[in-house]
Design a protein around this motif. Sequence first.
Motif, PDB file in Angstrom:
ATOM      1  N   THR A   1       1.757   4.661 -11.841  1.00  0.00           N
ATOM      2  CA  THR A   1       1.084   3.819 -10.856  1.00  0.00           C
ATOM      3  C   THR A   1       0.363   2.654 -11.515  1.00  0.00           C
ATOM      4  OG1 THR A   1       0.756   5.681  -9.335  1.00  0.00           O
ATOM      5  CG2 THR A   1      -0.688   3.764  -9.051  1.00  0.00           C
ATOM      6  N   ASN A   2      -0.420   2.939 -12.545  1.00  0.00           N
ATOM      7  CA  ASN A   2      -1.390   1.977 -13.051  1.00  0.00           C
ATOM      8  C   ASN A   2      -0.828   0.962 -14.033  1.00  0.00           C
ATOM      9  OD1 ASN A   2      -2.983   3.733 -11.609  1.00  0.00           O
ATOM     10  ND2 ASN A   2      -4.446   4.102 -13.238  1.00  0.00           N
ATOM     11  N   ILE A   3       0.244   1.300 -14.734  1.00  0.00           N
ATOM     12  CA  ILE A   3       0.817   0.321 -15.668  1.00  0.00           C
ATOM     13  C   ILE A   3       2.293   0.044 -15.378  1.00  0.00           C
ATOM     14  CG2 ILE A   3       1.220   2.040 -17.487  1.00  0.00           C
ATOM     15  CD1 ILE A   3       0.244  -1.663 -17.974  1.00  0.00           C
ATOM     16  N   PHE A   4       3.095   1.068 -15.128  1.00  0.00           N
ATOM     17  CA  PHE A   4       4.479   0.798 -14.754  1.00  0.00           C
ATOM     18  C   PHE A   4       4.526  -0.048 -13.478  1.00  0.00           C
ATOM     19  CE2 PHE A   4       7.294   4.118 -17.000  1.00  0.00           C
ATOM     20  CZ  PHE A   4       6.458   4.150 -18.102  1.00  0.00           C
TER      21      PHE A   4
ATOM     22  N   ASP B   1       5.625   2.929  -2.770  1.00  0.00           N
ATOM     23  CA  ASP B   1       5.036   3.368  -4.033  1.00  0.00           C
ATOM     24  C   ASP B   1       5.378   2.377  -5.139  1.00  0.00           C
ATOM     25  OD1 ASP B   1       4.103   4.702  -6.236  1.00  0.00           O
ATOM     26  OD2 ASP B   1       5.164   6.587  -5.823  1.00  0.00           O
ATOM     27  N   VAL B   2       4.358   1.745  -5.725  1.00  0.00           N
ATOM     28  CA  VAL B   2       4.603   0.755  -6.774  1.00  0.00           C
ATOM     29  C   VAL B   2       5.174   1.385  -8.040  1.00  0.00           C
ATOM     30  CG1 VAL B   2       2.882  -0.886  -5.946  1.00  0.00           C
ATOM     31  CG2 VAL B   2       2.211   0.889  -7.610  1.00  0.00           C
TER      32      VAL B   2
ATOM     33  N   TYR C   1       0.848  -1.188   0.000  1.00  0.00           N
ATOM     34  CA  TYR C   1       0.000   0.000   0.000  1.00  0.00           C
ATOM     35  C   TYR C   1       0.881   1.234   0.000  1.00  0.00           C
ATOM     36  CZ  TYR C   1       1.096   0.597   4.973  1.00  0.00           C
ATOM     37  OH  TYR C   1       1.747   0.794   6.168  1.00  0.00           O
ATOM     38  N   ARG C   2       0.329   2.358  -0.460  1.00  0.00           N
ATOM     39  CA  ARG C   2       1.150   3.569  -0.588  1.00  0.00           C
ATOM     40  C   ARG C   2       1.396   4.205   0.769  1.00  0.00           C
ATOM     41  NH1 ARG C   2      -0.503   8.324  -4.646  1.00  0.00           N
ATOM     42  NH2 ARG C   2      -0.258   6.620  -6.132  1.00  0.00           N
ATOM     43  N   ASP C   3       0.339   4.768   1.386  1.00  0.00           N
ATOM     44  CA  ASP C   3       0.542   5.442   2.669  1.00  0.00           C
ATOM     45  C   ASP C   3      -0.721   5.458   3.520  1.00  0.00           C
ATOM     46  OD1 ASP C   3      -0.973   7.282   1.282  1.00  0.00           O
ATOM     47  OD2 ASP C   3       0.592   8.833   1.203  1.00  0.00           O
ATOM     48  N   GLU C   4      -1.701   4.581   3.176  1.00  0.00           N
ATOM     49  CA  GLU C   4      -2.976   4.553   3.889  1.00  0.00           C
ATOM     50  C   GLU C   4      -2.863   3.595   5.080  1.00  0.00           C
ATOM     51  OE1 GLU C   4      -2.426   3.399   0.876  1.00  0.00           O
ATOM     52  OE2 GLU C   4      -3.248   4.819  -0.549  1.00  0.00           O
ATOM     53  N   THR C   5      -2.037   3.976   6.058  1.00  0.00           N
ATOM     54  CA  THR C   5      -1.650   3.051   7.121  1.00  0.00           C
ATOM     55  C   THR C   5      -2.844   2.602   7.957  1.00  0.00           C
ATOM     56  OG1 THR C   5       0.567   4.013   7.199  1.00  0.00           O
ATOM     57  CG2 THR C   5      -0.159   2.749   9.126  1.00  0.00           C
ATOM     58  N   GLU C   6      -3.751   3.517   8.284  1.00  0.00           N
ATOM     59  CA  GLU C   6      -4.904   3.131   9.100  1.00  0.00           C
ATOM     60  C   GLU C   6      -5.754   2.078   8.391  1.00  0.00           C
ATOM     61  OE1 GLU C   6      -8.869   5.151  11.196  1.00  0.00           O
ATOM     62  OE2 GLU C   6      -7.136   6.408  10.682  1.00  0.00           O
ATOM     63  N   ASP C   7      -6.011   2.284   7.112  1.00  0.00           N
ATOM     64  CA  ASP C   7      -6.767   1.293   6.344  1.00  0.00           C
ATOM     65  C   ASP C   7      -6.010  -0.032   6.274  1.00  0.00           C
ATOM     66  OD1 ASP C   7      -8.847   3.034   5.866  1.00  0.00           O
ATOM     67  OD2 ASP C   7      -8.231   3.528   3.823  1.00  0.00           O
TER      68      ASP C   7
END
Length: 276
Positions: A141-144, A90-91, A63-69
Amino acid sequence: METPQRQPGLEHEMSPEPEYMPRFPGAGRLKDKVALITGGDSGIGRATAILYAREGASIAIVYRDETEDAEKTAALVEEEGGRCLLIKGDVADKDFCEKAVSQSVEKLGKLDVVVANAAEQHAVEEFENISEEQLKRTFQTNIFGYFFILQAAMPYLNSDAAIVCTTSVTAYRGQDLLLDYSSTKGAILALVRALASKLADKNIRVNGVAPGPIWTPLIPASFPADKVERFGKDSPLGRPGQPNEVAPCFLFLACQDSSYMTGQVLHPNGGEPISG
């Protein structure tokens, strides 16, 4: 058009909360498997992680940075009896993807299923107003990110491994406000078909899921309140779908129920006819 919330969105701020819990008892279809899920902290990724755990898998969530989720999802996975590894980053960063995969294998022992799911989208009214910065970020994000995570996973995937990629109904019919996002989802569709052919002789199956309007954090993060209020109501079923209505597609494509399927895409989209 202003984006009302940060990308890719926070599930704990949504009202109503998406439905993510599996509806049925597990049947051991992923017993002793290890799955890595990008964007696994919320939305479809969360529902898939919990369902995989119910079916016997251990889960690595990127996950990127949504730590609580992410922490809530990890707790839900563990309540289902699965181990859960949280990996923040970050993917779009190739080095991070390589480290995330190696860390998953080191901590969980192996890798059987990869779900490439992380995404972002930014609604823009006019095509010519899509900035170079936004275009690059969406594709990164979405393809690379899909390429990077799958390339990193390849040395660890054995025969009978499964790759499942999240594309979208927008890959098939576009979306006026999401031209760059739709383009990345079309690229993912082509990736599924090409990589499935490439890996068929290794018996590694590659398939996709193309959701329609699903109530996930991306929606309030992308659209103003009036569009969010109407979201999904123009589907044949007259409502948006829920993440736990999509996750079973990811389960089917990850387990041996789909052992004779590769290069295919499932369409949980509320009844919209799809061709191509």
